[in-house]
Write a protein that holds these residues in place. Sequence first.
Motif, short mmCIF file in Angstrom:
data_model
loop_
_atom_site.label_atom_id
_atom_site.label_comp_id
_atom_site.label_asym_id
_atom_site.label_seq_id
_atom_site.Cartn_x
_atom_site.Cartn_y
_atom_site.Cartn_z
N ASN A 32 0.83 -1.21 0.00
CA ASN A 32 0.00 0.00 0.00
C ASN A 32 0.87 1.26 0.00
O ASN A 32 0.57 2.23 -0.70
CB ASN A 32 -0.94 0.01 1.21
N SER A 33 1.96 1.24 0.76
CA SER A 33 2.81 2.43 0.83
C SER A 33 3.51 2.69 -0.51
O SER A 33 3.66 3.85 -0.93
CB SER A 33 3.83 2.32 1.97
N GLU A 34 3.91 1.63 -1.23
CA GLU A 34 4.50 1.81 -2.56
C GLU A 34 3.48 2.38 -3.53
O GLU A 34 3.79 3.29 -4.30
CB GLU A 34 5.02 0.47 -3.10
N PRO A 52 -11.22 -5.98 -0.22
CA PRO A 52 -11.98 -6.39 -1.41
C PRO A 52 -13.48 -6.46 -1.14
O PRO A 52 -13.90 -7.00 -0.12
CB PRO A 52 -11.41 -7.78 -1.73
N PHE A 53 -14.25 -5.91 -2.06
CA PHE A 53 -15.71 -5.96 -2.05
C PHE A 53 -16.30 -5.43 -0.75
O PHE A 53 -17.27 -5.94 -0.23
CB PHE A 53 -16.19 -7.39 -2.32
N GLU A 63 -4.95 -10.02 0.61
CA GLU A 63 -4.23 -10.41 -0.60
C GLU A 63 -4.49 -9.45 -1.75
O GLU A 63 -3.69 -9.32 -2.66
CB GLU A 63 -4.62 -11.83 -1.00
N ARG A 64 -5.64 -8.81 -1.74
CA ARG A 64 -6.00 -7.83 -2.78
C ARG A 64 -6.57 -6.60 -2.09
O ARG A 64 -7.14 -6.70 -1.01
CB ARG A 64 -7.05 -8.39 -3.72
N VAL A 65 -6.42 -5.45 -2.73
CA VAL A 65 -7.03 -4.22 -2.20
C VAL A 65 -7.65 -3.45 -3.36
O VAL A 65 -7.25 -3.61 -4.52
CB VAL A 65 -6.00 -3.31 -1.48
N PHE A 66 -8.63 -2.66 -3.05
CA PHE A 66 -9.21 -1.72 -4.00
C PHE A 66 -8.65 -0.36 -3.64
O PHE A 66 -8.59 0.00 -2.46
CB PHE A 66 -10.73 -1.70 -3.92
#
Length: 75
Positions: A32-34, A52-53, A63-66
């Motif tokens: 996230n910081s990158e 996610p969602f 494992e995933r982010v929006f």
Amino acid sequence: GLCRYGVDIFNRTEDDLWGLESEEQVQRAWSNSELEAMLTKAGFENVCFFAPFSLEESRESDERVFVCARRSGGK
């Protein structure tokens, strides 16, 4: 590191035969910081990360982010 994997897609043609398309996809995981640093450098602001969602704030264990960011005017 990079994650590489192959995908085979079968499509039915107009003559009722099957066609094959293959592709290789390459993914890289960013923290996230990158992501926030790259988006800020590209002129985005108000960078937010969501699970996610969901509208819950993401955690490093997701494992995933929006990602939601705003870029005013310009290019």
